[in-house]
Enzyme design. Structure first.
Site, short mmCIF file in Angstrom:
data_model
loop_
_atom_site.label_atom_id
_atom_site.label_comp_id
_atom_site.label_asym_id
_atom_site.label_seq_id
_atom_site.Cartn_x
_atom_site.Cartn_y
_atom_site.Cartn_z
N ASN A 1 -5.99 5.56 -1.95
CA ASN A 1 -5.79 5.95 -0.59
C ASN A 1 -5.28 7.59 -0.72
O ASN A 1 -5.38 8.24 0.34
CB ASN A 1 -4.82 5.08 -0.05
CG ASN A 1 -5.21 4.04 0.14
OD1 ASN A 1 -6.07 3.72 0.43
ND2 ASN A 1 -4.20 2.76 0.62
N SER B 1 0.82 -1.31 0.06
CA SER B 1 0.02 -0.08 0.08
C SER B 1 1.05 1.24 0.14
O SER B 1 0.44 2.46 -0.60
CB SER B 1 -1.10 -0.12 1.27
OG SER B 1 -1.86 -0.84 1.22
N GLU C 1 -6.27 -1.60 -7.92
CA GLU C 1 -5.32 -0.89 -8.66
C GLU C 1 -3.97 -1.77 -9.11
O GLU C 1 -3.59 -2.50 -8.39
CB GLU C 1 -4.91 0.12 -7.79
CG GLU C 1 -5.94 1.18 -7.22
CD GLU C 1 -5.30 2.31 -6.07
OE1 GLU C 1 -5.73 3.47 -6.62
OE2 GLU C 1 -4.78 1.83 -5.25
N HIS D 1 -2.75 -3.99 -6.38
CA HIS D 1 -3.31 -3.49 -5.06
C HIS D 1 -4.68 -3.85 -4.62
O HIS D 1 -5.42 -3.09 -5.29
CB HIS D 1 -2.79 -2.01 -4.93
CG HIS D 1 -3.19 -1.39 -3.58
ND1 HIS D 1 -3.89 -0.19 -3.31
CD2 HIS D 1 -2.85 -1.65 -2.35
CE1 HIS D 1 -3.96 -0.20 -2.11
NE2 HIS D 1 -3.44 -0.90 -1.56
#
Ligand code: NAI
Length: 653
Positions: free
Chosen positions: A496, A425, A458, A446
């Site tokens: 994020n 991440s 992702e 991801h």
């Protein structure tokens, strides 16, 4: 008959009569892999029905001429081109009348449903006297119109409640849920559920059986009549908890049209909040259709020109923790064999236990199917699976040295053509790739937590990633039935990076004395699936803090967050965080008043971060940003995405 069929000049339908004078009408839309009910298809169908009314068969069976499924629904592209409410009214009137004629045909009719049967396709099937569903995984029936912000106006609201009872019908129409063949039989949606090899015979026998059409029980008939209000009120309550009429008028219109207008949307006066005119002019429908096309675009990214190009069968996952364990289970459910590696067998066991539970739920007690799935999940503490795997996914602790050591070992043993991926991440993909002799092999895949629930993945391209490997990763994600979003390696990638500033602003509000529940209510009012403070508590405050640090490169954090983390109050997992948690639920104070401007204050940092991500090229264009943020965070779909929202309403000052 031959002449008259030729005179019909059919491009999409095919009509033939068998020895028993049964008319077999199959739909095989020209120039398309999928059957949809476009205007051209409907107009041809009307011609066929005219001809059959004049020259009656013993029965009519409607089926699909395509392997891909029965009917996917109305032609959405065509729908988007309709300029105003009156154009839609014309289209609805045409189908409403035609389906009523089919329902009134003086000979028995049957829909033979194999594969998807959605929206208008199911409404056509509902107009037939009988329905048979072919028992295959691809057979799915649904009225998903509300997901596009519209209502099932071709007779679904009239006929479905009369067939399966109003509560079950409203549930289907308000959620868009898909029903498989077995379940369809159980709930009375179809008369029979049969295996493919006998489907034609079963259709022939049923349509000529003289069997009465399915009838509701007395209680259900009362609930469809004098007791309607009870069901409608319960449904309204259910909807109110999920969607506001201001943002989502369609579900309310479904309930209202069924209760007050006999399920006939044409009977709703223009200007009424349940009318087509209102629903279209209100704007959500266009934005939800946009979201549908964004989803199609992400799906299309993963469709390889040549499907034999990359067909991964064996996936090796390293790290059997929260993410690795669930990624492994998901890959198994999608038909792949997975070897799951961790430091010890004891660390792998909980992931296998979780998977067993998920499989048994998924296969609804079919122990054999669950067992077969579990057999494809192999505990592999020594990592022997690395040698055979087509895809290797690393999901170990977020520690660069550990990842370096691991990837050196993987590279020495993996097949030269295996795809190497990290689920990191917050570490830079380029930094992880340094450990490899061929850094171009590494990409980021991801996943989001919880893996089974989150539709987006992702796919991260580092500076040195080989574009061919990135494309293989995209194709792999597509094969997992997830939506692949190509992103550039940058802190937080897209999802994020936009969530971070939004959560931070929410925490600042709490620092200023606004209650957590009020902050969350302000976000929910905007249509976010979960408030930002509840989200932080759910993710874990330690993880949220680490993510914030990775994003900003600074140790600064809101003091209350720091205090909570150092007191071990990490949110849901520890039973306390910003909220106290009881049995997996946050205990929230009642919110009486949401301060003016609070919603816009919360959303603004997310909007600004989205613009920044596009400006620095994390995603290629605004549409991809909108798609990623909707499917990765649940950002209010009625807006059509943050960029679309700003284009329509401007960025709040
Ligand atoms: P976790 O702490 O739940 O699990 C990590 C697992 O890796 C542990 O079982 C550990 O024993 C194992 N492990 C550590 N070193 C190992 C090694 N050398 N060989 C084999 N196994 C080893 O961690 P979590 O949360 O699953 O995170 C894993 C990765 O996924 C991290 O890179 C994280 O950034 C990423 N991620 C986490 C998300 C989350 O919500 N937790 C979301 C998306 C990505």
């Amino acid at each position: 008959m031959t002449n008259s069929i030729e005179e019909l000049n059919l491009q999409n339908w095919h009509l033939e009569r068998d020895a028993q004078q049964i008319a077999w009408l199959s739909l095989d839309c020209a120039n398309s892999s999928t059957n949809t009910l476009s205007s051209a298809v409907i107009i041809e169908l009307a011609r066929v029905i005219n001809a059959l009314e004049k020259n009656r068969p013993s029965a009519l069976i409607i089926h699909s001429g395509k392997d891909a499924g029965f009917i996917a629904g109305a032609d959405i592209e065509e729908f988007t081109k309709l300029s105003d409410g009156s154009a839609v009214r014309v289209l609805v009137q045409r189908c409403w009348d035609l389906f009523n004629r089919i329902a009134g045909l003086p000979f028995p009719t049957l829909a033979l449903i194999r594969g998807h049967c959605m929206g208008g396709g199911l409404e056509l099937a509902l107009a037939c006297r009988y329905r048979i569903a072919v028992d295959e995984p691809a057979t799915r029936m649904a009225l998903p119109e509300v997901m596009l912000g519209i209502v099932p106006g071709w007779g679904g609201m009239l006929r479905l409640p009369r067939l399966i009872g109003p509560a079950a019908a409203l549930d289907m129409m308000l959620t868009g849920k898909q029903i498989d063949a077995k379940r369809g039989k159980k709930m009375g949606l179809v008369d029979e559920c049969v295996p493919p090899r006998v489907m034609k015979n079963a259709a022939r026998m049923l349509v000529l059986s003289g069997q009465a059409a399915h009838k509701l029980s007395l209680m259900q008939t009362l609930l469809c009549g004098p007791l309607k209000a009870i069901v409608a009120n319960a449904a309204r309550k259910q909807v109110a908890g999920k969607a506001s009429p201001e943002h989502y008028p369609a579900p309310y219109a479904v309930i209202d049209t069924w209760k007050n207008f006999g399920g006939n949307s044409l009977a709703v006066p223009a200007g009424h909040p349940s009318s087509f005119e209102y629903i279209l002019q209100q704007g959500t429908a266009a934005n939800l259709v946009r979201v549908f096309f964004l989803q199609q675009r992400l799906k299309a990214l993963g469709k390889s020109e040549n499907p034999s190009d990359f067909a991964p069968r064996h996936v090796h996952v390293i790290g059997a923790g929260t993410m690795g364990g669930d990624i492994a289970a998901w890959c198994v459910l999608r038909g792949m064999t997975v070897s799951l590696q961790d430091q010890t067998t004891e660390r792998i066991a909980p992931a296998i236990g979780r998977a067993a539970e998920a499989f048994s739920k998924k296969f609804r007690g079919d122990r054999k199917a669950a067992r077969f799935a579990l057999d494809r999940l192999i505990a592999d503490p020594r990592g022997d699976g690395v040698r055979q795997a087509d895809v290797i996914i690393e999901a170990i602790f977020e520690n660069l040295d550990a990842k370096h050591a691991l990837f050196q070992d993987i590279e020495s043993r993996a097949r030269p053509d295996a795809l190497l991926a990290s689920n990191t991440s917050s570490l830079k993909l380029e930094d992880i790739a340094q450990a490899l002799k061929r850094p171009d092999r590494l990409v980021g895949i991801h996943f989001f937590n919880p893996v089974a629930m989150m539709p987006l993945v992702e796919v991260v391209a580092g500076q040195s990633s080989d574009p061919a490997q990135v494309q293989r990763a995209i194709s792999f994600v597509h094969k997992l039935d997830k939506l692949p979003l190509p992103v550039k390696s940058a802190p937080g990638f897209l999802v994020n990076a936009v969530l971070g500033p939004y959560l931070l602003e929410a925490m600042r509000c709490v620092e200023e004395g606004i209650s957590a529940a009020t902050v969350d209510a302000a976000a929910s009012r905007f249509g976010m699936p979960m408030g930002p403070i509840e989200l932080a508590d759910t993710v874990g405050l330690d993880i949220a803090m680490a993510a914030g640090k990775a994003l900003t490169g600074s140790d600064d954090a809101p003091p209350q967050l720091l205090a909570l983390v150092s007191a071990g109050k990490l949110g849901k997992k520890s039973g306390a965080g910003y909220y106290t948690w009881l049995e997996g639920k946050a205990i929230k104070a009642r919110v009486y008043d949401i301060p003016e401007g609070l919603t816009q204050r919360l959303i603004k940092p997310l909007l600004t971060a989205t613009q920044r991500c596009i400006a620095v090229g994390v995603v290629d264009d605004p549409d991809l940003a909108d798609a990623g943020i909707i499917f990765g965070t649940g950002f209010s779909p009625w807006t059509g995405g943050p960029m679309n929202y700003m284009a329509q309403k401007g960025n709040p000052a």
